[in-house]
Design an enzyme around this catalytic site. Sequence first.
Site, PDB file in Angstrom:
ATOM      1  N   GLU A   1      71.858 -21.415  24.114  1.00 52.45           N
ATOM      2  CA  GLU A   1      72.866 -20.974  24.517  1.00 52.45           C
ATOM      3  C   GLU A   1      73.618 -20.808  23.295  1.00 52.45           C
ATOM      4  O   GLU A   1      74.745 -21.259  23.488  1.00 52.45           O
ATOM      5  CB  GLU A   1      73.789 -20.550  25.432  1.00 52.45           C
ATOM      6  CG  GLU A   1      72.532 -19.633  26.636  1.00 52.45           C
ATOM      7  CD  GLU A   1      73.056 -19.914  28.095  1.00 52.45           C
ATOM      8  OE1 GLU A   1      74.267 -20.335  28.181  1.00 52.45           O
ATOM      9  OE2 GLU A   1      73.241 -18.541  28.822  1.00 52.45           O
TER      10      GLU A   1
ATOM     11  N   GLU B   1      66.243 -16.990  30.635  1.00 51.52           N
ATOM     12  CA  GLU B   1      67.147 -16.680  31.835  1.00 51.52           C
ATOM     13  C   GLU B   1      67.302 -15.349  32.344  1.00 51.52           C
ATOM     14  O   GLU B   1      68.119 -14.417  31.556  1.00 51.52           O
ATOM     15  CB  GLU B   1      67.907 -17.320  31.656  1.00 51.52           C
ATOM     16  CG  GLU B   1      68.090 -19.039  31.287  1.00 51.52           C
ATOM     17  CD  GLU B   1      68.807 -20.063  31.218  1.00 51.52           C
ATOM     18  OE1 GLU B   1      70.229 -19.463  31.471  1.00 51.52           O
ATOM     19  OE2 GLU B   1      69.421 -20.597  30.418  1.00 51.52           O
TER      20      GLU B   1
END
Length: 480
Positions: free
Chosen positions: A176, A377
């Site tokens: 991320e 995810e």
Amino acid sequence: MKQFRNDFLWGGATAANQVEGAYLEDGKGISVADVVTSGSHTSPRRIALDQNEAYHYPSHTAVDFYHHYKEDIALFAEMGFKAYRMSISWARIYPNGDDEAPNPKGLEFYHHVFAELKKYNIEPVVTLSHSDIPLAIALKYHGWINKQVIDLYVRYALTLFENYKDEVRYWIPFNEINDMFLPMSALGQGALIDPQAQFIHQQKDDPDERFNALNNMMIASARAVVRGRQINPDFHFGTMICHITRYPRTCHPEDVLLVLKNDLFYNNTCADVMLKGEYPFYALNEFEKRGVRLQLNEEEKAILKEGVCDYYTFSYYQSISESTQEFSEETSGNIMGGIKNPYLQETAWNWPIDPVGLCTTLLKVYDRYRVPIMITENGIGCVDQLSADGKIHDDYRIAYLRDHILEMNKAVDDGVDLIGYMAWGCLDLISVSTGEMKKRYGFIYVDRDDEGRGSYARIKKDSFAWYQQVIASNGRQLDF
């Protein structure tokens, strides 16, 4: 309807600082995560550099994957995992980040993990830096703000590539990476630690420093990709973007324009650099408006061009709504919240539940980049309770995942090249946003509470058997 490809990578995902524990065992150094206390949805996590024993530090023990990895991987294999996305703790390999030599015990541990995965034909998908760095780098070098950290990271990456070149094919340089767009999220990435800040939301922020820290991470990623391909041409490198899908709260043209600009800046900037090899015009313009003077020379621009990734990976939990107008009701989220969307339900932590947004995102991303996509995810955090029969009946989790997989299938039917899906927290782990255990994501319950008490026993939830049938049927059997 088109089916998922025959070699589709079904699996799950975790992060070292949220599962491993053993925070000082076998030579591991202290990381940033190790000085952050537990918190809750209403109480922020505290930064305690002095390791005050009055506080609970959840990463110190986490769910003890370090000593349970064989048991856990056997459970993953029982579910039928084709892949397991995990991360390596930088502080376990280089305790201070700038040590003269890597920690042999740290390297040995991951050799054991990869050997166990190979035993069950589970493909490792490895994140080099998952929102955590050695504390010494944050304090001594001021983290990623210092260009010297690029060299430290590349050396760390090369150590991993050389040691695991025959064990790992799929690599993700940073988790991320676009978390750096938000001051609070930048702490975990190691932009800096403000010794004066008591809580993570009180970090002093300098946008110029923060975006230059992100720029240094981009350069480090590109350099690692270039060197990695020299070590093993069969390595594959992915982006890993926290994609927060955005909607205009109204159909007012100003709301539509706001969402378009925010989507470009927050969702696309990093992926554009990592897949197209250069900063997009809109990001450079926005940096200028914010007073950011990007430190990027011609040699570094060339590296960004050369070190592009092969595939797009991203996390997807939710969408958010935005408006130029005032609305009283708000929602929470992964790294940011928004205005309440009246068409969506929410989790107990006020995260909107939007399966259709996943299909929207897949179509948008594939149209923009035309590279294979992996969802690394996706999941729902819930309070799971043991029932009288000693089991966890988590129909709510099954419903959430089922609806998202249905939307994935629709995207595949529309022509998206989707190669894998990793459910977040395939076993319960420490929530990075709140430091809680009660916010559970896994198919496997871990007997551990918010104060670090419990036996570490692993218990299969109802979702375990459900995901087992999903994988066995390659996504065809989703009923429960």
